[in-house]
Design a protein around this motif. Structure first.
Motif, PDB file in Angstrom:
ATOM      1  N   UNK A 189       4.457  -7.879  -2.841  1.00  0.00           N
ATOM      2  CA  UNK A 189       3.936  -6.692  -3.507  1.00  0.00           C
ATOM      3  C   UNK A 189       4.453  -6.586  -4.935  1.00  0.00           C
ATOM      4  N   UNK A 190       5.760  -6.741  -5.110  1.00  0.00           N
ATOM      5  CA  UNK A 190       6.323  -6.637  -6.451  1.00  0.00           C
ATOM      6  C   UNK A 190       5.871  -7.759  -7.361  1.00  0.00           C
ATOM      7  N   UNK A 191       5.764  -8.972  -6.811  1.00  0.00           N
ATOM      8  CA  UNK A 191       5.345 -10.116  -7.627  1.00  0.00           C
ATOM      9  C   UNK A 191       3.914  -9.956  -8.112  1.00  0.00           C
ATOM     10  N   UNK A 192       3.034  -9.573  -7.201  1.00  0.00           N
ATOM     11  CA  UNK A 192       1.610  -9.509  -7.549  1.00  0.00           C
ATOM     12  C   UNK A 192       1.236  -8.190  -8.221  1.00  0.00           C
ATOM     13  N   UNK A 193       1.579  -7.070  -7.563  1.00  0.00           N
ATOM     14  CA  UNK A 193       1.054  -5.782  -7.996  1.00  0.00           C
ATOM     15  C   UNK A 193       1.947  -5.051  -9.001  1.00  0.00           C
ATOM     16  N   UNK A 206       2.698   2.941  -9.017  1.00  0.00           N
ATOM     17  CA  UNK A 206       3.695   2.153  -8.312  1.00  0.00           C
ATOM     18  C   UNK A 206       3.159   1.740  -6.954  1.00  0.00           C
ATOM     19  N   UNK A 207       3.634   0.614  -6.482  1.00  0.00           N
ATOM     20  CA  UNK A 207       3.306   0.139  -5.136  1.00  0.00           C
ATOM     21  C   UNK A 207       4.622  -0.176  -4.457  1.00  0.00           C
ATOM     22  N   UNK A 208       4.819   0.390  -3.273  1.00  0.00           N
ATOM     23  CA  UNK A 208       6.092   0.192  -2.608  1.00  0.00           C
ATOM     24  C   UNK A 208       6.011   0.456  -1.124  1.00  0.00           C
ATOM     25  N   UNK A 209       7.085   0.111  -0.438  1.00  0.00           N
ATOM     26  CA  UNK A 209       7.155   0.273   1.009  1.00  0.00           C
ATOM     27  C   UNK A 209       7.337   1.743   1.375  1.00  0.00           C
ATOM     28  N   UNK A 210       7.074   2.043   2.627  1.00  0.00           N
ATOM     29  CA  UNK A 210       7.128   3.418   3.122  1.00  0.00           C
ATOM     30  C   UNK A 210       8.452   4.126   2.837  1.00  0.00           C
ATOM     31  N   UNK A 211       9.618   3.469   2.968  1.00  0.00           N
ATOM     32  CA  UNK A 211      10.864   4.176   2.657  1.00  0.00           C
ATOM     33  C   UNK A 211      10.943   4.707   1.234  1.00  0.00           C
ATOM     34  N   UNK A 212      10.314   4.022   0.263  1.00  0.00           N
ATOM     35  CA  UNK A 212      10.296   4.526  -1.108  1.00  0.00           C
ATOM     36  C   UNK A 212       9.585   5.875  -1.167  1.00  0.00           C
ATOM     37  N   UNK A 213       8.428   5.938  -0.532  1.00  0.00           N
ATOM     38  CA  UNK A 213       7.666   7.184  -0.523  1.00  0.00           C
ATOM     39  C   UNK A 213       8.455   8.290   0.165  1.00  0.00           C
ATOM     40  N   UNK A 214       9.035   7.977   1.304  1.00  0.00           N
ATOM     41  CA  UNK A 214       9.798   8.974   2.050  1.00  0.00           C
ATOM     42  C   UNK A 214      10.960   9.512   1.214  1.00  0.00           C
ATOM     43  N   UNK A 215      11.695   8.640   0.544  1.00  0.00           N
ATOM     44  CA  UNK A 215      12.842   9.066  -0.257  1.00  0.00           C
ATOM     45  C   UNK A 215      12.437   9.985  -1.403  1.00  0.00           C
ATOM     46  N   UNK A 216      11.298   9.726  -2.016  1.00  0.00           N
ATOM     47  CA  UNK A 216      10.850  10.551  -3.136  1.00  0.00           C
ATOM     48  C   UNK A 216      10.288  11.882  -2.657  1.00  0.00           C
ATOM     49  N   UNK A 270       0.631   3.384  -4.131  1.00  0.00           N
ATOM     50  CA  UNK A 270       0.123   2.588  -3.021  1.00  0.00           C
ATOM     51  C   UNK A 270       1.291   2.269  -2.104  1.00  0.00           C
ATOM     52  N   UNK A 271       1.170   2.669  -0.856  1.00  0.00           N
ATOM     53  CA  UNK A 271       2.279   2.606   0.086  1.00  0.00           C
ATOM     54  C   UNK A 271       1.950   1.644   1.224  1.00  0.00           C
ATOM     55  N   UNK A 272       2.759   0.620   1.389  1.00  0.00           N
ATOM     56  CA  UNK A 272       2.496  -0.365   2.437  1.00  0.00           C
ATOM     57  C   UNK A 272       3.775  -0.950   2.981  1.00  0.00           C
ATOM     58  N   UNK A 273       3.651  -2.003   3.769  1.00  0.00           N
ATOM     59  CA  UNK A 273       4.804  -2.699   4.313  1.00  0.00           C
ATOM     60  C   UNK A 273       5.209  -2.236   5.694  1.00  0.00           C
ATOM     61  N   UNK A 329      -1.645   1.059   1.827  1.00  0.00           N
ATOM     62  CA  UNK A 329      -1.975  -0.279   1.339  1.00  0.00           C
ATOM     63  C   UNK A 329      -1.651  -1.264   2.447  1.00  0.00           C
ATOM     64  N   UNK A 330      -2.677  -1.970   2.926  1.00  0.00           N
ATOM     65  CA  UNK A 330      -2.412  -3.033   3.893  1.00  0.00           C
ATOM     66  C   UNK A 330      -2.716  -4.370   3.248  1.00  0.00           C
ATOM     67  N   UNK A 331      -1.831  -5.306   3.501  1.00  0.00           N
ATOM     68  CA  UNK A 331      -2.064  -6.649   3.003  1.00  0.00           C
ATOM     69  C   UNK A 331      -1.040  -7.598   3.586  1.00  0.00           C
ATOM     70  N   UNK A 332      -1.106  -8.831   3.146  1.00  0.00           N
ATOM     71  CA  UNK A 332      -0.183  -9.869   3.596  1.00  0.00           C
ATOM     72  C   UNK A 332       0.074 -10.825   2.443  1.00  0.00           C
ATOM     73  N   UNK A 333       1.179 -11.551   2.543  1.00  0.00           N
ATOM     74  CA  UNK A 333       1.469 -12.569   1.535  1.00  0.00           C
ATOM     75  C   UNK A 333       0.290 -13.530   1.402  1.00  0.00           C
TER      76      UNK A 333
END
Length: 444
Positions: free
Chosen positions: A232-236, A271-281, A300-303, A326-330
């Motif tokens: 996610x960080x590399x691409x988005x 920003x695009x990040x995993x669910x814990x990022x959203x929860x913390x904010x 965009x929240x995924x992972x 956000x759903x996706x895979x490597x």
């Protein structure tokens, strides 16, 4: 280099923007400062010439393990420019994983921080090199006074030399857009380390999906908190910033209180990040003190699955932000999201609608397409699907089918409107920090 579809090599995109607007900010990094497009273009040119001097060239794999620091971007672009392959690995990998990546890729150069978050990466690299049969070139970033072992290179010292002045033809080895340019690592659902193969065309399609759906443009300022050594960080984040011609604010150690401050100070918009990022904010007591992040228009929240309550609370706590799953895979990028006009029910209960360029289907054990609402394996086809697994032809054949569909290994259902809900995995994984870890590996 540009092809008939208008796709462009990311380094050419950098140069194009630098030539017409060299003072535009590209990177804001607490450690390395504020870097313009012009400055980064110069650094990439210098490092590319240096890498050639170190006998790194087209097709060579270079392992890049760095935190969210500006040199990560410079290295990736320099490797891209000379046609080498960026093997980006998560910063949380240690000696065991590094050895596995070296075996899989056959890389002979590793780029790491000297130290980061109380871990001595320089010592780790030396330990690997001492037991390695083949020559292993180590480049350390952030070595302070530049004091490193004689057989280890310092990024800071290398960048003080005008390598570009010694280069006779810096553009001679630029790769084709469909050539292998990067590797993304995952444990997937099989329990063994795999490296998905990216070309420029695949990576461009992955970001075009989000760019088109959400109108991302050069006015956007990306908050780069997701690890840029992972998908996610590399691409988005890392590649997205050049795709849209915007700016990226790098954040290398997650601290929700400080994140709120930086997002407000830098007026970050995406920003695009995993669910814990959203929860913390969302649940941080100081959120309202920072204007409920009025500049942030898209998260965009995924992972990992997003609890419905968290999504509801996010809509209330971040009223200026479109928060989408956000759903996706490597192996196929971020495929599903909820558009701005998605019904609330879809936002709360699904993982989104596939990109216009991607085709999804849910199949049963016999391979037949299932009816809406039925659970089966999710399969994906389109320009975002990677080229296969590196040096794993049998695994590639099993997962990348002859009709172009990729077997995701995820269980899902699709509704009548095409929205997808992920319901499980064919094989369980442990997910830590957004990185997949197979239980079988730990047990072994």
């Amino acid at each position: 280099m540009t092809d008939a579809t208008g796709e462009i090599l990311l380094t050419d995109r950098l140069v194009e923007i630098a030539e017409r607007d060299s003072e535009r900010e590209l990177v804001i990094d607490p450690l390395y400062g504020r870097l313009t497009y012009g400055t980064v273009a110069e650094q990439v040119e210098r490092l590319a010439a240096c890498l050639r001097h170190l006998d790194i060239g087209p097709g060579d794999r270079v392992i890049l393990q760095l935190p969210n620091w500006a040199p990560f971007l410079v290295f990736h672009l320099a490797l891209t420019k000379i046609g080498a392959v960026t093997a980006a690995i998560p910063i949380v990998y240690r000696e065991h994983e590094l050895r596995n990546v070296l075996r899989l890729t056959g890389a002979n150069t590793v780029v790491l921080p000297s130290a980061y978050r109380d871990h001595n990466y320089a010592a780790m690299a030396e330990s690997v090199r001492e037991g390695w049969n083949d020559p292993l070139q180590i480049i350390l970033v952030g070595d302070g006074d530049g004091t490193v072992r004689p057989d280890t290179l310092s990024y800071e010292s290398l960048m003080k030399q005008p390598w570009e002045a010694r280069s006779t033809n810096s553009s001679a080895r630029e790769p084709d857009l469909d050539s292998l340019t990067a590797l993304g690592f995952t444990a997937g659902t099989t329990g063994s380390l795999k490296a998905a193969m990216y070309s420029t065309l695949v990576l461009s399609a992955t970001n075009a999906c989000l760019q088109d759906r959400f109108g991302l443009n050069e006015g956007d300022r990306i908050f780069g908190c997701s690890p840029i050594g992972h998908a996610v960080g590399f691409t988005h984040a890392l590649r997205m910033v050049l795709t849209i011609g915007g700016s990226i604010v790098l954040f290398d150690k997650w601290d929700p209180g400080r994140a709120l401050e930086v997002i407000e100070e830098e007026q970050c918009t995406f920003m695009a990040g995993a669910t814990p990022f959203l929860l913390d904010l969302v649940y941080h007591p100081a959120l309202q003190n920072h204007g409920s992040l009025s500049s942030m228009r898209l998260f965009l929240c995924g992972g990992a699955s997003i609890p419905e309550k968290l999504m509801r609370d996010a809509r209330s706590a971040l009223p200026h932000t479109h928060t989408s799953p956000l759903w996706g895979m490597t192996e196929c990028g971020g495929v599903t999201t909820c558009p701005f006009d998605a019904p609330e029910e879809k936002l709360l209960t699904t993982d989104g609608l596939p990109c216009d360029s991607m085709e999804l289907k849910v199949v049963g054990v016999d391979g037949g397409i299932l009816q809406p609402g039925e659970d089966g394996e999710l399969m994906a086809r389109g320009p975002m699907v990677t080229l296969g697994y590196y040096d794993a032809p049998q695994l590639t054949k099993e997962s990348y089918l002859s009709d172009g569909f990729f077997r995701t290994g995820d269980l899902a259902r699709m509704d009548d409107d095409g929205y997808v809900k992920i319901t499980g995995r064919i094989k369980d994984l442990i997910i830590r920090g957004g990185v997949n870890t197979a239980p079988s590996e730990i047990e072994s």
